[in-house]
Design a protein around this motif. Sequence first.
Motif, PDB file in Angstrom:
ATOM      1  N   GLU A 167       0.509  -1.248   0.370  1.00  0.00           N
ATOM      2  CA  GLU A 167       0.352  -0.175  -0.056  1.00  0.00           C
ATOM      3  C   GLU A 167       1.069   1.279  -0.125  1.00  0.00           C
ATOM      4  OE1 GLU A 167      -1.301   1.587   4.459  1.00  0.00           O
ATOM      5  OE2 GLU A 167      -2.344  -0.682   3.887  1.00  0.00           O
ATOM      6  N   HIS A 168       2.157   1.356   0.693  1.00  0.00           N
ATOM      7  CA  HIS A 168       2.311   2.302   0.582  1.00  0.00           C
ATOM      8  C   HIS A 168       3.433   2.881  -0.680  1.00  0.00           C
ATOM      9  CE1 HIS A 168       2.966   2.035   5.483  1.00  0.00           C
ATOM     10  NE2 HIS A 168       1.838   2.529   4.214  1.00  0.00           N
ATOM     11  N   ILE A 169       4.065   1.337  -1.309  1.00  0.00           N
ATOM     12  CA  ILE A 169       4.869   1.503  -2.883  1.00  0.00           C
ATOM     13  C   ILE A 169       4.029   2.072  -3.492  1.00  0.00           C
ATOM     14  CG2 ILE A 169       4.582  -0.921  -3.478  1.00  0.00           C
ATOM     15  CD1 ILE A 169       7.800   1.767  -4.398  1.00  0.00           C
ATOM     16  N   ALA A 170       2.424   1.725  -3.673  1.00  0.00           N
ATOM     17  CA  ALA A 170       1.499   1.427  -3.694  1.00  0.00           C
ATOM     18  C   ALA A 170       1.087   3.775  -4.411  1.00  0.00           C
ATOM     19  CB  ALA A 170       0.660   1.544  -4.247  1.00  0.00           C
ATOM     20  N   GLU A 171       1.585   4.407  -3.070  1.00  0.00           N
ATOM     21  CA  GLU A 171       0.946   5.697  -2.864  1.00  0.00           C
ATOM     22  C   GLU A 171       2.257   6.734  -3.556  1.00  0.00           C
ATOM     23  OE1 GLU A 171      -0.536   8.063   0.893  1.00  0.00           O
ATOM     24  OE2 GLU A 171       1.552   7.712   1.081  1.00  0.00           O
ATOM     25  N   LEU A 172       3.713   5.545  -3.334  1.00  0.00           N
ATOM     26  CA  LEU A 172       4.931   6.519  -3.500  1.00  0.00           C
ATOM     27  C   LEU A 172       4.748   6.283  -4.966  1.00  0.00           C
ATOM     28  CD1 LEU A 172       7.783   7.701  -2.995  1.00  0.00           C
ATOM     29  CD2 LEU A 172       8.320   5.374  -2.564  1.00  0.00           C
ATOM     30  N   PHE A 173       4.638   5.698  -5.581  1.00  0.00           N
ATOM     31  CA  PHE A 173       4.244   5.602  -6.974  1.00  0.00           C
ATOM     32  C   PHE A 173       3.856   6.360  -8.235  1.00  0.00           C
ATOM     33  CE2 PHE A 173       3.686   3.827 -11.304  1.00  0.00           C
ATOM     34  CZ  PHE A 173       4.136   2.712 -11.571  1.00  0.00           C
ATOM     35  N   GLU A 174       2.570   6.615  -7.236  1.00  0.00           N
ATOM     36  CA  GLU A 174       1.745   8.255  -7.319  1.00  0.00           C
ATOM     37  C   GLU A 174       2.607   8.982  -7.408  1.00  0.00           C
ATOM     38  OE1 GLU A 174      -0.696   7.359  -9.418  1.00  0.00           O
ATOM     39  OE2 GLU A 174      -1.121   5.659  -9.126  1.00  0.00           O
ATOM     40  N   MET A 175       3.109   8.838  -6.255  1.00  0.00           N
ATOM     41  CA  MET A 175       3.790  10.531  -6.243  1.00  0.00           C
ATOM     42  C   MET A 175       4.730  10.674  -7.417  1.00  0.00           C
ATOM     43  SD  MET A 175       2.856  11.063  -2.394  1.00  0.00           S
ATOM     44  CE  MET A 175       3.924   9.781  -1.521  1.00  0.00           C
ATOM     45  N   ALA A 176       6.042  10.025  -7.354  1.00  0.00           N
ATOM     46  CA  ALA A 176       7.200   9.645  -7.011  1.00  0.00           C
ATOM     47  C   ALA A 176       7.474   9.991  -9.134  1.00  0.00           C
ATOM     48  CB  ALA A 176       8.061   8.840  -7.215  1.00  0.00           C
ATOM     49  N   LYS A 177       8.723  10.850  -9.630  1.00  0.00           N
ATOM     50  CA  LYS A 177       8.668  10.872 -11.394  1.00  0.00           C
ATOM     51  C   LYS A 177       9.608  10.115 -11.358  1.00  0.00           C
ATOM     52  CE  LYS A 177       7.169  15.059 -10.773  1.00  0.00           C
ATOM     53  NZ  LYS A 177       7.297  16.930 -10.856  1.00  0.00           N
ATOM     54  N   VAL A 178      10.511   9.927 -12.766  1.00  0.00           N
ATOM     55  CA  VAL A 178      11.143   9.413 -13.726  1.00  0.00           C
ATOM     56  C   VAL A 178      11.818  10.234 -13.139  1.00  0.00           C
ATOM     57  CG1 VAL A 178      12.086   8.555 -15.704  1.00  0.00           C
ATOM     58  CG2 VAL A 178       9.808   7.149 -15.003  1.00  0.00           C
ATOM     59  N   GLY A 179      13.615  10.341 -13.159  1.00  0.00           N
ATOM     60  CA  GLY A 179      14.403  11.846 -12.672  1.00  0.00           C
ATOM     61  C   GLY A 179      13.781  12.409 -11.059  1.00  0.00           C
ATOM     62  N   THR A 180      13.103  11.205 -10.446  1.00  0.00           N
ATOM     63  CA  THR A 180      13.304  12.019  -9.021  1.00  0.00           C
ATOM     64  C   THR A 180      14.977  11.199  -7.866  1.00  0.00           C
ATOM     65  OG1 THR A 180      10.767  11.634  -9.140  1.00  0.00           O
ATOM     66  CG2 THR A 180      12.057  10.552  -6.415  1.00  0.00           C
TER      67      THR A 180
END
Length: 200
Positions: free
Chosen positions: A182-195
């Motif tokens: 559930e946490h990686i799903a949330e981070l996945f939505e926020m993080a970008k290629v280039g983070t």
Amino acid sequence: MTDSRTPGFGRRAFLASGAAFIGAPALAQNVNDTSTTEVENEITEVVRRNTSSFRSMRWEPHFDNLKNGAILVDLTSRALHYWAEDGVTYKLYPSSVPLTEDLTRRGRTKVVRKVEGPSWRPTPAMRKRNPEWPEYVGPGPDNPLGTHALYLSWTYYRIHGTHDTRKIGRRSSNGCVGLYNEHIAELFEMAKVGTQVLLI
């Protein structure tokens, strides 16, 4: 799903028998002030035994800016910190970290690819240590990368989920950083290629 080419390999190879946690504790938080906040009282007893120094942090000592956002993985406290580019959104997640120092890599990297429903292939070093492991595991409950993966510029290194929730808060990985699904799903939505990513 289990790969039909790997008889006998399945959930047991990565998930030990017994009940897993009923649900992952909601440790991610939005922190809009600049104070250091102890969040230990929000951690379940099981996670508390596996986590040390789980505190919020500031981004300024570690990054020059927040362009594309920033991820800091503190291997000592077994925590992942995320700051959005807006400078307001901050998340703190418990994580798994590498089993040993020789599997650990520190320094600066970045997110180069994002995959929902990742497949997994063990590295040559993993196959040497564990020749019984399959060459390939497709997306699904048998996959050790969980539901989402952020691929880093370092070969074989990822920030990913895990179906084995007992690993979180522990030294339990072969080099990657693991989060509750559930946490990686949330981070996945926020993080970008280039983070930006920094492991300390």
